[in-house]
Design a protein around this motif. Structure first.
Motif, mmCIF file in Angstrom:
data_model
loop_
_atom_site.group_PDB
_atom_site.id
_atom_site.type_symbol
_atom_site.label_atom_id
_atom_site.label_comp_id
_atom_site.label_asym_id
_atom_site.label_seq_id
_atom_site.Cartn_x
_atom_site.Cartn_y
_atom_site.Cartn_z
ATOM 1 N N PHE A 24 0.825 -1.215 0.000
ATOM 2 C CA PHE A 24 0.000 0.000 0.000
ATOM 3 C C PHE A 24 0.859 1.264 0.000
ATOM 4 C CE2 PHE A 24 -2.710 -3.296 1.833
ATOM 5 C CZ PHE A 24 -3.782 -3.234 0.947
ATOM 6 N N LEU A 25 1.937 1.267 0.781
ATOM 7 C CA LEU A 25 2.830 2.434 0.759
ATOM 8 C C LEU A 25 3.585 2.526 -0.560
ATOM 9 C CD1 LEU A 25 4.273 2.745 4.371
ATOM 10 C CD2 LEU A 25 2.682 4.263 3.212
ATOM 11 N N LYS A 26 3.869 1.393 -1.165
ATOM 12 C CA LYS A 26 4.502 1.418 -2.481
ATOM 13 C C LYS A 26 3.578 2.105 -3.485
ATOM 14 C CE LYS A 26 7.185 -2.839 -1.872
ATOM 15 N NZ LYS A 26 7.340 -4.232 -2.342
ATOM 16 N N TRP A 27 2.293 1.821 -3.394
ATOM 17 C CA TRP A 27 1.329 2.449 -4.303
ATOM 18 C C TRP A 27 1.143 3.930 -3.995
ATOM 19 C CZ3 TRP A 27 -0.289 1.471 -8.889
ATOM 20 C CH2 TRP A 27 -0.167 0.178 -9.370
ATOM 21 N N LYS A 28 1.326 4.308 -2.723
ATOM 22 C CA LYS A 28 1.205 5.729 -2.375
ATOM 23 C C LYS A 28 2.182 6.564 -3.184
ATOM 24 C CE LYS A 28 3.640 7.766 0.613
ATOM 25 N NZ LYS A 28 4.316 9.010 0.259
ATOM 26 N N VAL A 29 3.413 6.086 -3.270
ATOM 27 C CA VAL A 29 4.440 6.819 -4.020
ATOM 28 C C VAL A 29 4.003 6.975 -5.476
ATOM 29 C CG1 VAL A 29 6.843 6.767 -4.798
ATOM 30 C CG2 VAL A 29 6.263 6.033 -2.472
ATOM 31 N N THR A 30 3.552 5.894 -6.073
ATOM 32 C CA THR A 30 3.119 5.926 -7.470
ATOM 33 C C THR A 30 1.947 6.882 -7.661
ATOM 34 O OG1 THR A 30 3.871 3.648 -7.757
ATOM 35 C CG2 THR A 30 2.304 4.494 -9.381
ATOM 36 N N VAL A 31 0.952 6.786 -6.810
ATOM 37 C CA VAL A 31 -0.252 7.616 -6.937
ATOM 38 C C VAL A 31 0.079 9.092 -6.734
ATOM 39 C CG1 VAL A 31 -2.479 8.151 -5.848
ATOM 40 C CG2 VAL A 31 -1.866 5.770 -6.346
ATOM 41 N N VAL A 32 0.866 9.415 -5.717
ATOM 42 C CA VAL A 32 1.189 10.822 -5.438
ATOM 43 C C VAL A 32 1.967 11.441 -6.596
ATOM 44 C CG1 VAL A 32 2.582 12.332 -3.964
ATOM 45 C CG2 VAL A 32 1.013 10.689 -2.936
ATOM 46 N N TYR A 33 2.953 10.724 -7.126
ATOM 47 C CA TYR A 33 3.709 11.277 -8.242
ATOM 48 C C TYR A 33 2.855 11.402 -9.499
ATOM 49 C CZ TYR A 33 7.994 11.376 -5.577
ATOM 50 O OH TYR A 33 8.946 11.683 -4.637
ATOM 51 N N ALA A 34 1.935 10.480 -9.701
ATOM 52 C CA ALA A 34 1.013 10.590 -10.832
ATOM 53 C C ALA A 34 0.113 11.817 -10.673
ATOM 54 C CB ALA A 34 0.177 9.320 -10.962
ATOM 55 N N VAL A 35 -0.358 12.064 -9.467
ATOM 56 C CA VAL A 35 -1.209 13.243 -9.196
ATOM 57 C C VAL A 35 -0.421 14.533 -9.439
ATOM 58 C CG1 VAL A 35 -2.372 14.538 -7.345
ATOM 59 C CG2 VAL A 35 -2.815 12.092 -7.634
#
Length: 178
Positions: A73-84
């Motif tokens: 889940f924290l791995k996805w946080k990085v991806t989602v935040v940078y995409a945003v």
């Protein structure tokens, strides 16, 4: 001081992850981030949008990580935040014709509009690169390597991107006769 304060939750996450484990590290990250946001609000009178987005993402993805005891889940946080962030920069430039980078830095620095647009697109590229590297490392490497990358790799990449931005805009800054 403000930049140092922003890294404290990440450093605490790293230390607790290495010493204890993911659940405790996620809980430490959440608590440290909430305290960090409170301190920023009290000391500076406001919380920047970027900090608020990161804080909400940390609480959301960190809670999922702690509850399920799963780093994914924290791995996805990085991806989602940078995409945003990349999407926000693109929308500001092409949707509103006002590069977000200019809105963030334009009070301190005067540059031609075309330079702001190139700088804005460069940061889009940076965020997309971070997003892609994060996906690759999170999928094909161990959790320990991902935590090291998240703590030190992205920090190093951000430092390099910031320095390159400074080198790029330096030639467009007004020259003074001193």
């Amino acid at each position: 001081m403000k930049q140092l304060l922003e890294f404290i939750p990440l450093i605490l996450f790293f230390a607790v992850y290495k010493l204890v484990g993911i659940r405790e590290a996620a809980l430490t990250l959440i608590i440290a981030t909430v305290i960090q946001l409170i301190v920023l609000k009290l000391k500076y009178g406001k919380i920047e949008k970027q900090q608020l987005i990161m804080g909400v993402a940390v609480v959301f993805f960190g809670t999922l990580t702690a509850y399920f005891n799963e780093l994914e889940f924290l791995k996805w946080k990085v991806t989602v935040v940078y995409a945003v962030f990349a999407l926000a920069l693109l929308i500001s430039q092409f949707g509103f014709k006002k590069p977000l980078i200019k809105q963030l830095l334009g009070k301190e620095i005067q540059l031609p509009h075309a330079v702001w647009e190139k700088l804005n697109l460069a940061w889009v590229g940076f965020f997309l690169l971070c997003m892609l590297v994060n996906i690759i490392i999170s999928r094909y490497f161990s959790d320990d390597i991902w935590v090291d990358f998240k703590t030190f790799g992205i920090l190093g990449m951000t430092l390099v991107a910031t320095l390159l931005s400074g080198v790029y805009i330096y030639r467009y800054l007004p020259k003074t006769d001193e």
